[in-house]
Design a protein around this motif. Structure first.
Motif, PDB file in Angstrom:
ATOM      1  N   LEU A  51       0.872  -1.177   0.000  1.00  0.00           N
ATOM      2  CA  LEU A  51       0.000   0.000   0.000  1.00  0.00           C
ATOM      3  C   LEU A  51       0.912   1.232   0.000  1.00  0.00           C
ATOM      4  O   LEU A  51       1.220   1.801   1.049  1.00  0.00           O
ATOM      5  N   LYS A  52       1.380   1.602  -1.201  1.00  0.00           N
ATOM      6  CA  LYS A  52       2.266   2.767  -1.319  1.00  0.00           C
ATOM      7  C   LYS A  52       2.094   3.381  -2.708  1.00  0.00           C
ATOM      8  O   LYS A  52       1.637   2.695  -3.646  1.00  0.00           O
ATOM      9  N   VAL A  53       2.456   4.631  -2.831  1.00  0.00           N
ATOM     10  CA  VAL A  53       2.313   5.335  -4.106  1.00  0.00           C
ATOM     11  C   VAL A  53       3.140   4.629  -5.180  1.00  0.00           C
ATOM     12  O   VAL A  53       4.298   4.273  -4.958  1.00  0.00           O
ATOM     13  N   GLY A  54       2.506   4.394  -6.323  1.00  0.00           N
ATOM     14  CA  GLY A  54       3.192   3.759  -7.447  1.00  0.00           C
ATOM     15  C   GLY A  54       2.932   2.267  -7.546  1.00  0.00           C
ATOM     16  O   GLY A  54       3.162   1.659  -8.588  1.00  0.00           O
ATOM     17  N   ALA A  55       2.441   1.666  -6.467  1.00  0.00           N
ATOM     18  CA  ALA A  55       2.186   0.213  -6.478  1.00  0.00           C
ATOM     19  C   ALA A  55       0.852  -0.086  -7.167  1.00  0.00           C
ATOM     20  O   ALA A  55      -0.003   0.790  -7.296  1.00  0.00           O
ATOM     21  N   GLN A  56       0.686  -1.327  -7.572  1.00  0.00           N
ATOM     22  CA  GLN A  56      -0.599  -1.795  -8.107  1.00  0.00           C
ATOM     23  C   GLN A  56      -1.691  -1.592  -7.064  1.00  0.00           C
ATOM     24  O   GLN A  56      -1.468  -1.872  -5.883  1.00  0.00           O
ATOM     25  N   ALA A  57      -2.861  -1.129  -7.503  1.00  0.00           N
ATOM     26  CA  ALA A  57      -3.955  -0.893  -6.551  1.00  0.00           C
ATOM     27  C   ALA A  57      -4.737  -2.180  -6.333  1.00  0.00           C
ATOM     28  O   ALA A  57      -5.777  -2.418  -6.955  1.00  0.00           O
ATOM     29  N   ASN A  58      -4.208  -3.052  -5.473  1.00  0.00           N
ATOM     30  CA  ASN A  58      -4.898  -4.277  -5.051  1.00  0.00           C
ATOM     31  C   ASN A  58      -5.148  -4.143  -3.559  1.00  0.00           C
ATOM     32  O   ASN A  58      -4.256  -4.372  -2.742  1.00  0.00           O
ATOM     33  N   LEU A  59      -6.382  -3.740  -3.210  1.00  0.00           N
ATOM     34  CA  LEU A  59      -6.662  -3.344  -1.833  1.00  0.00           C
ATOM     35  C   LEU A  59      -7.982  -3.927  -1.338  1.00  0.00           C
ATOM     36  O   LEU A  59      -8.864  -4.263  -2.137  1.00  0.00           O
ATOM     37  N   VAL A  60      -8.093  -4.016  -0.005  1.00  0.00           N
ATOM     38  CA  VAL A  60      -9.386  -4.338   0.606  1.00  0.00           C
ATOM     39  C   VAL A  60      -9.758  -3.228   1.583  1.00  0.00           C
ATOM     40  O   VAL A  60      -8.895  -2.709   2.295  1.00  0.00           O
ATOM     41  N   VAL A  61     -11.045  -2.888   1.578  1.00  0.00           N
ATOM     42  CA  VAL A  61     -11.600  -1.960   2.569  1.00  0.00           C
ATOM     43  C   VAL A  61     -12.421  -2.811   3.522  1.00  0.00           C
ATOM     44  O   VAL A  61     -13.426  -3.409   3.124  1.00  0.00           O
ATOM     45  N   LEU A  62     -11.964  -2.917   4.763  1.00  0.00           N
ATOM     46  CA  LEU A  62     -12.592  -3.841   5.700  1.00  0.00           C
ATOM     47  C   LEU A  62     -13.694  -3.173   6.511  1.00  0.00           C
ATOM     48  O   LEU A  62     -13.853  -1.951   6.488  1.00  0.00           O
ATOM     49  N   ALA A  63     -14.439  -3.993   7.251  1.00  0.00           N
ATOM     50  CA  ALA A  63     -15.491  -3.487   8.144  1.00  0.00           C
ATOM     51  C   ALA A  63     -14.985  -3.456   9.579  1.00  0.00           C
ATOM     52  O   ALA A  63     -15.765  -3.533  10.524  1.00  0.00           O
ATOM     53  N   ALA A  64     -13.676  -3.357   9.756  1.00  0.00           N
ATOM     54  CA  ALA A  64     -13.070  -3.379  11.091  1.00  0.00           C
ATOM     55  C   ALA A  64     -11.959  -2.336  11.157  1.00  0.00           C
ATOM     56  O   ALA A  64     -11.269  -2.106  10.162  1.00  0.00           O
ATOM     57  N   PRO A  65     -11.756  -1.723  12.322  1.00  0.00           N
ATOM     58  CA  PRO A  65     -10.793  -0.613  12.406  1.00  0.00           C
ATOM     59  C   PRO A  65      -9.335  -1.045  12.551  1.00  0.00           C
ATOM     60  O   PRO A  65      -8.437  -0.242  12.345  1.00  0.00           O
ATOM     61  N   ASN A  66      -9.098  -2.299  12.913  1.00  0.00           N
ATOM     62  CA  ASN A  66      -7.710  -2.742  13.093  1.00  0.00           C
ATOM     63  C   ASN A  66      -7.614  -4.252  12.867  1.00  0.00           C
ATOM     64  O   ASN A  66      -8.628  -4.935  12.665  1.00  0.00           O
ATOM     65  N   VAL A  67      -6.391  -4.750  12.925  1.00  0.00           N
ATOM     66  CA  VAL A  67      -6.135  -6.157  12.604  1.00  0.00           C
ATOM     67  C   VAL A  67      -6.830  -7.091  13.593  1.00  0.00           C
ATOM     68  O   VAL A  67      -7.418  -8.110  13.199  1.00  0.00           O
ATOM     69  N   LEU A  68      -6.793  -6.753  14.875  1.00  0.00           N
ATOM     70  CA  LEU A  68      -7.448  -7.605  15.882  1.00  0.00           C
ATOM     71  C   LEU A  68      -8.926  -7.794  15.558  1.00  0.00           C
ATOM     72  O   LEU A  68      -9.435  -8.928  15.539  1.00  0.00           O
ATOM     73  N   GLU A  69      -9.626  -6.689  15.291  1.00  0.00           N
ATOM     74  CA  GLU A  69     -11.063  -6.786  15.007  1.00  0.00           C
ATOM     75  C   GLU A  69     -11.317  -7.464  13.656  1.00  0.00           C
ATOM     76  O   GLU A  69     -12.305  -8.188  13.494  1.00  0.00           O
ATOM     77  N   ALA A  70     -10.442  -7.227  12.704  1.00  0.00           N
ATOM     78  CA  ALA A  70     -10.583  -7.877  11.391  1.00  0.00           C
ATOM     79  C   ALA A  70     -10.511  -9.394  11.537  1.00  0.00           C
ATOM     80  O   ALA A  70     -11.290 -10.136  10.940  1.00  0.00           O
ATOM     81  N   LEU A  71      -9.573  -9.853  12.378  1.00  0.00           N
ATOM     82  CA  LEU A  71      -9.428 -11.296  12.586  1.00  0.00           C
ATOM     83  C   LEU A  71     -10.585 -11.848  13.426  1.00  0.00           C
ATOM     84  O   LEU A  71     -11.096 -12.931  13.151  1.00  0.00           O
ATOM     85  N   ARG A  72     -10.992 -11.085  14.440  1.00  0.00           N
ATOM     86  CA  ARG A  72     -12.082 -11.548  15.319  1.00  0.00           C
ATOM     87  C   ARG A  72     -13.333 -11.880  14.493  1.00  0.00           C
ATOM     88  O   ARG A  72     -13.910 -12.950  14.628  1.00  0.00           O
ATOM     89  N   GLU A  73     -13.742 -10.940  13.637  1.00  0.00           N
ATOM     90  CA  GLU A  73     -14.989 -11.117  12.880  1.00  0.00           C
ATOM     91  C   GLU A  73     -14.781 -11.923  11.594  1.00  0.00           C
ATOM     92  O   GLU A  73     -15.698 -12.571  11.099  1.00  0.00           O
TER      93      GLU A  73
END
Ligand SMILES: [Zn+2]
Length: 414
Positions: free
Chosen positions: A364-386
């Protein structure tokens, strides 16, 4: 300076910047700008609402030709149970082989599309997919995977691995079929040396797979030391061959479950070889009781990543190409529960997996391929929990069409 973006993501939390939100501008498939505020307009604007935006998910290990064959196996087992009482005596491997005798691109392709559509919905943009190549499966799995690779090319990248599941030396005709699979356009030469009967045959298997890789100038993937025998030595053989052939960084090891039983001095030797071969290890702790020594490998500086491995086949009943779910399971099975370890698990399904698969610029940096996910969680812990599917998936700078993927995941009809 005001700019025009194809997609502008607002109020994005990034893993690297806690406490502040960012804006990400995407154009022509790439990340064009990244800052606290971006001036400009966009064809599509996404409000991340303070939730996490990261690199998309990468699955380096999936037996895609076998996806959703479990039901066929159950029926086979039932039939066998009623016909001559054979069903009970049959092992999973024999049943798997019987399913492969029925391999036909016509039905495999539908299962493949369902699995890939689920993968896209769950934020995968890159998958290394294995197709069994042997006298029973013939080239039917290969045909389906090559076709699906083309169909899905604007949604996700499929690296098709021609996989000698039943061996090269012990299985007459496998070598010829593997050569044909490479000519059909396989991206990866795939082996499973530990399945051979003798040490000499294991070495020959490794050499034959590297011969194919060199002839067709492709990377290598091998399932190594995948049984509860501490004496297995095929991971070591693979690493040594990669170094000998100058294939450093182009060979990827899968499973390596016997590593759990290696004596410590031998483990240290193998870890050193992996580093010299610049060889990563893919582990799938949810599909077997033993697994590679992930924490120790990470400490040694070896790249480790997680794979889905199987989806509803003879080896694993569940799976939906949800890499957050895979990481959630790994957190328990590997006892990786501190914040640092959770971040490490997240690397193992994003940037580490991309490095293992030789995907350039997965960042996730300028110039890189735009392969991204927009999650429904504010951080990694919550992303993994749900471990719920991302709200948005961006692949090659374009939003993945969720409704279309949902329909494909149901019907398998392109
Ligand atoms: Zn596997």
């Amino acid at each position: 300076m005001a700019q025009h973006f194809d997609i502008l993501i607002k109020r994005a939390a990034l893993r690297t910047q806690s406490g502040q939100l960012s804006e990400i501008g995407i154009r022509d498939g790439k990340i064009l700008a990244l800052a606290g505020y971006l001036e400009g307009d966009a064809t599509s604007t996404i409000d991340a609402q303070g939730n996490l935006v990261t690199e998309s998910f990468v699955n380096p290990h999936l037996h895609l030709c076998k996806a959703y064959t479990r039901q066929m196996m159950d029926e086979e087992a039932l039939t066998g149970y009623h016909a001559e009482g054979m069903g009970k005596a049959m092992t999973t491997i024999e049943l798997a082989a019987r399913v492969k005798e029925k391999y036909d691109e016509v039905w495999i392709i539908k299962n493949v599309r369902r699995a890939l559509a689920q993968a896209a919905m769950h934020g995968n943009t890159h998958i290394r997919a294995f197709a069994d190549v042997d006298p029973k499966a013939r080239l039917e799995g290969m045909k389906a995977l090559v076709r699906a690779r083309d169909e899905f090319k604007d949604v996700l990248e499929v690296q098709v691995c021609a996989f000698a599941q039943d061996g090269m030396v012990r299985e007459p005709g496998a070598s010829t079929l593997m050569h044909q699979a490479m000519e059909m356009g396989a991206d990866i030469a795939g082996g499973i040396p530990w399945i051979e009967y003798t040490e000499a045959d294991i070495q020959q298997h490794v050499r034959e797979i590297f011969d194919l890789a060199q002839k067709f100038n492709k990377d290598v993937s091998m399932l190594v030391d995948d049984a509860g025998d501490p004496g297995l030595r095929s991971l070591e053989a693979m690493a040594i061959e990669a170094i000998r052939r100058g294939w450093q960084g182009r060979a990827l090891a899968h499973h390596a479950r016997a590593m759990a039983l290696y004596a410590q001095p031998y483990f240290q030797k193998v870890a050193a070889l992996l580093k010299r071969a610049n060889m990563a290890v893919v582990t799938d702790p949810h599909t077997g009781p033993l697994h590679a020594r992930v924490k120790e490998l990470l400490e040694e500086g070896v790249t480790v990543c997680l794979g889905q491995d199987d989806i509803s086949d003879g080896y694993y009943p569940f799976g939906r190409n949800n890499m957050l779910e895979v990481a959630f399971l790994a957190a328990h099975l590997l006892w990786m529960t501190t914040n640092r370890e959770l971040e490490s698990l997240y690397d193992m399904i994003t940037v580490n997996a991309a490095r293992a698969m030789n995907i350039k610029e997965h960042a996730l940096k300028v110039g890189a391929q735009a392969n991204l996910v927009v999650l429904a969680a504010p951080n990694v812990l919550e992303a993994l929990r749900e471990h719920t599917a991302p709200v948005h998936v961006i692949s090659g700078g374009k939003l993945v069409d969720r409704a279309r993927m949902e329909s494909l995941a149901r019907t398998g009809e392109w």
